[in-house]
Design a protein around this motif. Structure first.
Motif, PDB file in Angstrom:
ATOM      1  N   UNK A 516       0.836  -1.221   0.000  1.00  0.00           N
ATOM      2  CA  UNK A 516       0.000   0.000   0.000  1.00  0.00           C
ATOM      3  C   UNK A 516       0.866   1.264   0.000  1.00  0.00           C
ATOM      4  N   UNK A 517       1.896   1.244   0.822  1.00  0.00           N
ATOM      5  CA  UNK A 517       2.688   2.469   1.015  1.00  0.00           C
ATOM      6  C   UNK A 517       3.717   2.725  -0.071  1.00  0.00           C
ATOM      7  N   UNK A 518       3.954   1.738  -0.919  1.00  0.00           N
ATOM      8  CA  UNK A 518       4.967   1.975  -1.974  1.00  0.00           C
ATOM      9  C   UNK A 518       4.389   1.761  -3.369  1.00  0.00           C
ATOM     10  N   UNK A 519       3.071   1.535  -3.458  1.00  0.00           N
ATOM     11  CA  UNK A 519       2.471   1.274  -4.769  1.00  0.00           C
ATOM     12  C   UNK A 519       2.706   2.473  -5.685  1.00  0.00           C
ATOM     13  N   UNK A 520       3.105   2.208  -6.909  1.00  0.00           N
ATOM     14  CA  UNK A 520       3.335   3.306  -7.861  1.00  0.00           C
ATOM     15  C   UNK A 520       3.006   2.851  -9.273  1.00  0.00           C
ATOM     16  N   UNK A 521       2.703   3.832 -10.082  1.00  0.00           N
ATOM     17  CA  UNK A 521       2.428   3.525 -11.483  1.00  0.00           C
ATOM     18  C   UNK A 521       3.749   3.303 -12.197  1.00  0.00           C
TER      19      UNK A 521
END
Ligand SMILES: Cc1cc2nc3c(=O)[nH]c(=O)nc-3n(C[C@H](O)[C@H](O)[C@H](O)COP(=O)(O)OP(=O)(O)OC[C@H]3O[C@@H](n4cnc5c(N)ncnc54)[C@H](O)[C@@H]3O)c2cc1C
Length: 583
Positions: A516-521
Motif C-alpha cells: 500500500x505504502x509503496x504502490x506506484x504507477x
C-alpha cells in the motif's frame, strides 16, 4: 543539485517551428506532440500536398540536458515537462493515492520516460486485432511498423555481458534503439538471482523479437543514441524530420481546451497560448487526438463526448453519448523494495552527494558520451509467468485466477526491474537502489472522469490498483518473491541494508502495508478510448465524423512490458491507414 548541471555532449539539430496560419483549413489538426502525435505529423506530411498543424500544450524541451541525459530521467517527473496527476485514493491500497506523471512537452512520454524499449508477447497484438477488427494489428504485420519506427545500435565492441537480440526485427527506422556498453554493477547480482532460481528459472531472451514475452532481457535495449549517449525520443526521431517542410506546423505552449463540432462532425479545435493566455481556433478537415491516455478522454469529455450522465452533471452540452470514453483504463502497477548498496554502485543519490564522483562522471560523459550518465541507471529486467501450480493453489484456496491461468502461454504476469534512485522517502540520504515488481497483465481496469468543466483542473483517475482478487493474489505473490530475492544470495552480496520495507516486514499484514505504502504507477496508462469499444476499426470515435483517436488511449490491451514501442508502432500503422484513404 546535480540534475541541473548536466549538459548534452553534442548539440541536437533543430527544426524550425512555424506558428500555424489561422486562416487555413488544415487537412489534419493533431492534438498532442507526444509519441503518436509526432509520428503522425511526420508521416502524414511526407506528401507535400497534405497540410498538418500539431498543437502541444507543453514546452519545447530541445537542448535541455535533463531531457537528453539518460541518467537524469528520474528527475523529470514533477517538473515543467510533466503533467503531475494523482490517482484518486485507492480502496485496494487502504486509501493511498499514487502519482501518475505524464509527459508534457514535445516528445510527450518519450521525453521523460526511462527509455526501456520492449515489445513483449506477440499474442497481445493478435488480441488487438481480434478486439478491434483490424487484421493488420496482428504481430506478423505490425512487426513491420515496429521495424519502421526503429533501428538497432550495438556498441562497436560487443558488450561484455551475455544478451540475445534478433536484428531481423529492426530496420533503418527513426528511433535509435541501443544495447548498453556495460551493465550497472548491481545488475549481475539481480539477474543471477532470477536466472538461477530453482523453482522458476529465467532464460536470457529477446523480448523485442515477438518470440516470447517471458524471460530476462539483459543490457537494454533502450531508446538511446549509442554514438553520443543521448535520449532518442519522438522529438529527435520524428519531430526533427519535419524541419523545412512548409506543409507542417508544430506548435508548443498551445493547450487545446475544446474540440468544436457542427452536429456530429468535428470541425476545429480551440487552444490557449501559454505565453499570453490568448485563445485561438483552428480548423481541420480531420481532427486527430493524440493527447495520451489521460488527457485524450479528458479533452473529449470537455468537448461533449463521453458518458452522458457525467457530462450532464457538469453541465457540458452532450455532442455524443460515448459511455466507453474514459473506461477500460489499464496501467502497470508496481510496489518497491529499496536497499542500501555499496559506494561502487553509482546511484542518483551518490551523484548528488559525492561532488568528486559527479565531476568525473560528468567529464566522461561530456568527452565521450559514455559512463553512468549515458545509461538510465538500470538496463535489464525479468518478465515472469507465475507457475501454473501456484495459480492452481490460489484456485484451491477459493481465489478466482481464471484470467491469469488462461492468459496465452507467451505472456508474463509480472515484471521485475530496478532503478538506481530512491523510490521511497529516505531521510538518511543513503546510496540506494529501488527494486520493484509490476503486474503487467492486469485483469482489472479502472476509469477516469472530469473533476470540473474547467480544462485547467486535473481529472479524477480511478486507477484500480490490483483491482480483482486474482490480481491482488498474483501481485502479492510476486512482491513476496521480490522481497525474498532481495534478502538472499546472490543479491545479498551487494545489499548493505534493507531501507524499505525493512527486514522486520514478514507477516502478510505487514507485507500488504508495504505494498500500500509503496504502490506506484509504471506510467503505462492505456485503453481509455479503446479500439473495439469507443473507437471503430478506422480509429474513429463511434457515432462521430472528422475525429479520430490515435495514441495510447486506443490500445485495447497492455503489452507485457513497457509501452512506448507499441505506441510508436500503432501510430506508424495508423498513419499508413490514413495515407491510403481518400476522404
Ligand atoms: C515517467 C514515465 C516513464 C515511462 N517509462 C517508459 C519506459 O521506460 N519505456 C517505455 O516503453 N515507456 C515508458 N513510458 C510510457 C511511454 O512514454 C508512453 O506510453 C507514451 O509516451 C505514450 O504515448 P502517447 O502518444 O499516447 O502520449 P504522450 O507521449 O504522453 O503524448 C501526449 C502529448 O499530448 C500533450 N497534450 C495532452 N493534452 C493536451 C492538450 N489538451 N492540448 C495539447 N497538447 C496536449 C501532452 O503534453 C503530451 O506531450 C513512461 C512514461 C512516463 C510518463
Amino acid at each position: 543539485d546535480f540534475a541541473g548541471h548536466g549538459r548534452a555532449p553534442h548539440s541536437e539539430s533543430a527544426p524550425s517551428y512555424i506558428n500555424h496560419d489561422e486562416s487555413s483549413v488544415y487537412d489534419y489538426v493533431i492534438v498532442g506532440g507526444g509519441v503518436a502525435g509526432l509520428v503522425l505529423a511526420a508521416r502524414l506530411s511526407e506528401d507535400p500536398k497534405t497540410t498538418v498543424a500539431l498543437f502541444e500544450a507543453g514546452p519545447d524541451p530541445q537542448g535541455n540536458a535533463d531531457i537528453s541525459t539518460p541518467f537524469l530521467a528520474g528527475a523529470l517527473q514533477g517538473s515543467q515537462f510533466s503533467w503531475n496527476f494523482t490517482s484518486t485514493p485507492q480502496p485496494t491500497l487502504d486509501g493511498a493515492a499514487p502519482d501518475l506523471a505524464q509527459g508534457h512537452c514535445f516528445g510527450g512520454g518519450s521525453a521523460i520516460n526511462v527509455m526501456a524499449y520492449c515489445r513483449g508477447a506477440s499474442s497481445v497484438f493478435d488480441e488487438w486485432a481480434e478486439i478491434s477488427g483490424i487484421e493488420g494489428l496482428r504481430w506478423d504485420n505490425l512487426v513491420n511498423d515496429f521495424r519502421m519506427s526503429t533501428h538497432l545500435e550495438i556498441p562497436p565492441q560487443d558488450p561484455p555481458y551475455e544478451f540475445v537480440i534478433d536484428k531481423a526485427v529492426y530496420d533503418d527506422g527513426n528511433v535509435s534503439v541501443s544495447q548498453e556498453r556495460q551493465l550497472v554493477k548491481f545488475e549481475p547480482f539481480f539477474l543471477e538471482s532470477f536466472k538461477d532460481d530453482p523453482t522458476n528459472p529465467a532464460k536470457i531472451v529477446d523480448l523485442t523479437s515477438g518470440k516470447t514475452g517471458i524471460g530476462l532481457q539483459v543490457g537494454g535495449p533502450h531508446a538511446i543514441e549509442s554514438s553520443n549517449g543521448t535520449r532518442s525520443y519522438a522529438l529527435t526521431a520524428y519531430g526533427f524530420q519535419v524541419a523545412g517542410r512548409p506543409n507542417v506546423h508544430l506548435n508548443h505552449g498551445t493547450w487545446v481546451r475544446k474540440i468544436n463540432f457542427k452536429g456530429k462532425t468535428a470541425e476545429s479545435v480551440t487552444y490557449v497560448k501559454s505565453a499570453d493566455g490568448s485563445e485561438h481556433t483552428v480548423q481541420g478537415k480531420e481532427i486527430i487526438v493524440s493527447a495520451g491516455a489521460i488527457n485524450t478522454p479528458k479533452l473529449l469529455m470537455l468537448s461533449g463526448v463521453g458518458p452522458e450522465e457525467h457530462l450532464k452533471e457538469l453541465k457540458i452540452p452532450v455532442v455524443q453519448n460515448s459511455p466507453e470514453v474514459g473506461t477500460n483504463l489499464a496501467d502497470h502497477h508496481s510496489a518497491v523494495v529499496m536497499v542500501e548498496v555499496p559506494d561502487e554502485i553509482v546511484s542518483s543519490v551518490q551523484l548528488q552527494t559525492n561532488k568528486v564522483l559527479a565531476a568525473s562522471v560528468q567529464a566522461e560523459y561530456q568527452a565521450n558520451g559514455t559512463g553512468p550518465l549515458s545509461t538510465p541507471g538500470s538496463s535489464s529486467f525479468i518478465a515472469e509467468r507465475v507457475p501454473d501450480d501456484v495459480l492452481e493453489g490460489f484456485k484451491k484456496a477459493g481465489i478466482n485466477v481464471d484470467f491469469h491461468l488462461n492468459l496465452p502461454k507467451d505472456r508474463a504476469h509480472v515484471l521485475h526491474q530496478y532503478a538506481s534512485a530512491p523510490f521511497q522517502p529516505d531521510p538518511q540520504n543513503l546510496n540506494v537502489v529501488s527494486a520493484f515488481v509490476a503486474l503487467i497483465q492486469p485483469e482489472a481496469t479502472g476509469y477516469m472522469r472530469l473533476n470540473s468543466s474547467d480544462y485547467r483542473v486535473n481529472p479524477l483517475i480511478f486507477s484500480n490498483y490490483f483491482g480483482s482478487e486474482g490480481d491482488m493474489a498474483v501481485f502479492t505473490y510476486a512482491y513476496k518473491r521480490l522481497l525474498s530475492k532481495m534478502r538472499s544470495q546472490p543479491i545479498k552480496q551487494v545489499v548493505l541494508s534493507e531501507v524499505y520495507p525493512g527486514t522486520n516486514t514478514t507477516s502478510d499484514e505487514d507485507i500488504k502495508k508495504a505494498i500500500d505504502n509503496s504502490a506506484r504507477s509504471f506510467h503505462h496508462p492505456a485503453g481509455s478510448v479503446s479500439l473495439g469499444k469507443a473507437l471503430d476499426s478506422s480509429f474513429r470515435l463511434k457515432g462521430l465524423q472528422g475525429i479520430r483517436v490515435i495514441d495510447s488511449s486506443a490500445v485495447p490491451v497492455l503489452p507485457t512490458c513497457h509501452l512506448q514501442a507499441s505506441v510508436y508502432a500503432l501510430a506508424e500503422f495508423a498513419a499508413k491507414m490514413l495515407k491510403s484513404e481518400k476522404y
